[in-house]
Structure formats: C-alpha cells, structure tokens
Scaffold this motif. Structure first.
Motif, short mmCIF file in Angstrom:
data_model
loop_
_atom_site.label_atom_id
_atom_site.label_comp_id
_atom_site.label_asym_id
_atom_site.label_seq_id
_atom_site.Cartn_x
_atom_site.Cartn_y
_atom_site.Cartn_z
N LEU A 67 65.12 9.30 -16.77
CA LEU A 67 64.16 9.26 -15.67
C LEU A 67 64.57 8.34 -14.52
N MET A 68 65.25 7.25 -14.84
CA MET A 68 65.59 6.27 -13.81
C MET A 68 67.03 6.37 -13.34
N GLY A 69 67.88 6.94 -14.17
CA GLY A 69 69.30 7.03 -13.86
C GLY A 69 70.10 5.94 -14.57
N TYR A 70 71.32 6.28 -14.90
CA TYR A 70 72.19 5.38 -15.65
C TYR A 70 72.46 4.07 -14.90
N ASP A 71 72.51 4.14 -13.59
CA ASP A 71 72.83 2.95 -12.79
C ASP A 71 71.77 1.86 -12.88
N CYS A 72 70.57 2.19 -13.33
CA CYS A 72 69.49 1.21 -13.46
C CYS A 72 69.42 0.59 -14.85
N CYS A 73 70.23 1.09 -15.78
CA CYS A 73 70.10 0.72 -17.19
C CYS A 73 71.36 0.06 -17.73
N ALA A 74 71.16 -0.79 -18.75
CA ALA A 74 72.30 -1.46 -19.38
C ALA A 74 72.06 -1.63 -20.87
N THR A 75 73.03 -1.22 -21.67
CA THR A 75 73.01 -1.51 -23.10
C THR A 75 73.62 -2.89 -23.28
N ILE A 76 72.83 -3.81 -23.74
CA ILE A 76 73.22 -5.21 -23.86
C ILE A 76 73.83 -5.52 -25.22
N GLY A 77 73.32 -4.86 -26.25
CA GLY A 77 73.84 -5.08 -27.59
C GLY A 77 73.80 -3.80 -28.40
N MET A 78 74.84 -3.61 -29.19
CA MET A 78 74.92 -2.47 -30.10
C MET A 78 75.49 -2.99 -31.41
N ILE A 82 77.76 -7.54 -28.93
CA ILE A 82 76.77 -8.03 -27.97
C ILE A 82 77.56 -8.47 -26.74
N LEU A 83 77.09 -8.10 -25.56
CA LEU A 83 77.76 -8.53 -24.35
C LEU A 83 77.70 -10.05 -24.23
N ASP A 85 77.20 -13.69 -22.35
CA ASP A 85 76.16 -14.14 -21.42
C ASP A 85 76.54 -13.77 -19.98
N ASP A 86 77.79 -13.96 -19.62
CA ASP A 86 78.24 -13.64 -18.26
C ASP A 86 78.09 -12.15 -17.95
N GLU A 87 78.39 -11.30 -18.94
CA GLU A 87 78.24 -9.86 -18.73
C GLU A 87 76.77 -9.48 -18.58
N ILE A 88 75.90 -10.10 -19.38
CA ILE A 88 74.46 -9.83 -19.29
C ILE A 88 73.95 -10.25 -17.92
N ILE A 89 74.30 -11.45 -17.50
CA ILE A 89 73.88 -11.96 -16.19
C ILE A 89 74.38 -11.06 -15.07
N ALA A 90 75.60 -10.56 -15.21
CA ALA A 90 76.17 -9.66 -14.20
C ALA A 90 75.34 -8.38 -14.08
N HIS A 91 74.83 -7.86 -15.19
CA HIS A 91 73.98 -6.66 -15.14
C HIS A 91 72.69 -6.94 -14.38
N GLY A 95 71.38 -5.61 -10.37
CA GLY A 95 70.16 -4.86 -10.13
C GLY A 95 69.69 -3.98 -11.25
N LYS A 96 70.29 -4.10 -12.42
CA LYS A 96 69.81 -3.31 -13.57
C LYS A 96 68.38 -3.72 -13.87
N LYS A 97 67.55 -2.76 -14.24
CA LYS A 97 66.13 -3.00 -14.49
C LYS A 97 65.68 -2.62 -15.89
N ALA A 98 66.52 -1.89 -16.63
CA ALA A 98 66.18 -1.45 -17.98
C ALA A 98 67.27 -1.92 -18.93
N PHE A 99 66.85 -2.55 -20.02
CA PHE A 99 67.81 -3.16 -20.94
C PHE A 99 67.54 -2.70 -22.37
N GLY A 100 68.62 -2.28 -23.04
CA GLY A 100 68.52 -1.84 -24.42
C GLY A 100 69.42 -2.67 -25.31
N PHE A 101 68.99 -2.83 -26.55
CA PHE A 101 69.74 -3.63 -27.53
C PHE A 101 69.22 -3.29 -28.91
N THR A 102 69.88 -3.81 -29.93
CA THR A 102 69.43 -3.58 -31.30
C THR A 102 68.37 -4.61 -31.67
N GLY A 103 67.57 -4.27 -32.65
CA GLY A 103 66.51 -5.16 -33.09
C GLY A 103 67.00 -6.51 -33.56
#
Length: 126
Positions: A67-78, A82-83, A85-91, A95-103
């Motif tokens: 719905l939002m497009g891939y450019d707005c989203c980031a997978t932070i951990g799988m 895990i990305l 800290d610098d990679e997370i901050i860069a996302h 301007g990334k607005k949606a973040f996904g990760f494992t529980g």
C-alpha cells in the motif's frame, strides 16, 4: 507523533515499547491489523508503522509495502541478521516510515529506531 502497530506477532509488546521509549512524543499508539495500519499510514492518519513476524519482512511489512511502496519500508531484523545501529538510523534519516523485524529482536531494535525518530523530529535525543 502517531504510531500504528501492525504485523502478525508481539503487537502489545511493540506498542508498550513505543509508549515507554517515545514518552510524550507519542501522541497516539494504536494496535491494528496490518491492513488497517497500512491504510492509516497511507491516508496520513499515522506517522510511523511497526510490525513483527517470524521473518521480519513478510507478515510484518507485506501489506505496508503493497500500500505504501517499498521505498517507505525497511526490514530491520530477520532471523540471523539485525541491521547495525548505523544502518537503522540511516533508514530513519532516509525517510522510511514502516519498520519490520522479528519478535525476538524487539528489545534490540526498538530503542534505536525510536531514538532516531525522536532525534529527527526534535533535533535532540530524549
């Protein structure tokens, strides 16, 4: 800032982390199913989306990406990765607005993401 929590698992824990870490900067933290959460983002009713699933990207972000497009989203951990800290901050900075990760990564990634969001919004950390 208005936050929505979608994804498939650990929604209460994610919402609790947002409330604790963002404090009064979080004007709203609402748990929704992933379709409702992504729609709230697309319509501008929410500023940030968080979701968790067992892979970090599928059930956590699939609808947000659709719905939002891939450019707005980031997978932070799988699983197994895990990305940094610098990679997370860069996302967040990008301007990334949606973040996904494992529980199992919630306690590791949430403080970094929220700190970066708060810093970006206010110009300083909590």
């Amino acid at each position: 800032m208005k936050f929505v929590v979608g994804g498939q698992i650990e929604k209460e824990k994610i919402a609790g982390c947002i409330r604790q870490l963002a404090g009064d900067k979080a004007t709203s933290v609402i748990i929704m199913n992933d379709i409702e959460a992504a729609m709230a983002m697309k319509s501008g009713e929410a500023d940030y989306y968080f979701g968790a699933c067992n892979t970090g990207g599928g059930g956590a972000l699939a609808i947000a990406i659709a719905l939002m497009g891939y450019d707005c989203c980031a997978t932070i951990g799988m699983p197994g990765k895990i990305l940094s800290d610098d990679e997370i901050i860069a996302h967040v900075t990008a301007g990334k607005k949606a973040f996904g990760f494992t529980g199992q990564d919630i306690d590791i990634v949430m403080p970094v993401i929220i700190e970066a969001i708060v810093f970006q919004a206010t110009g300083n950390s909590q």
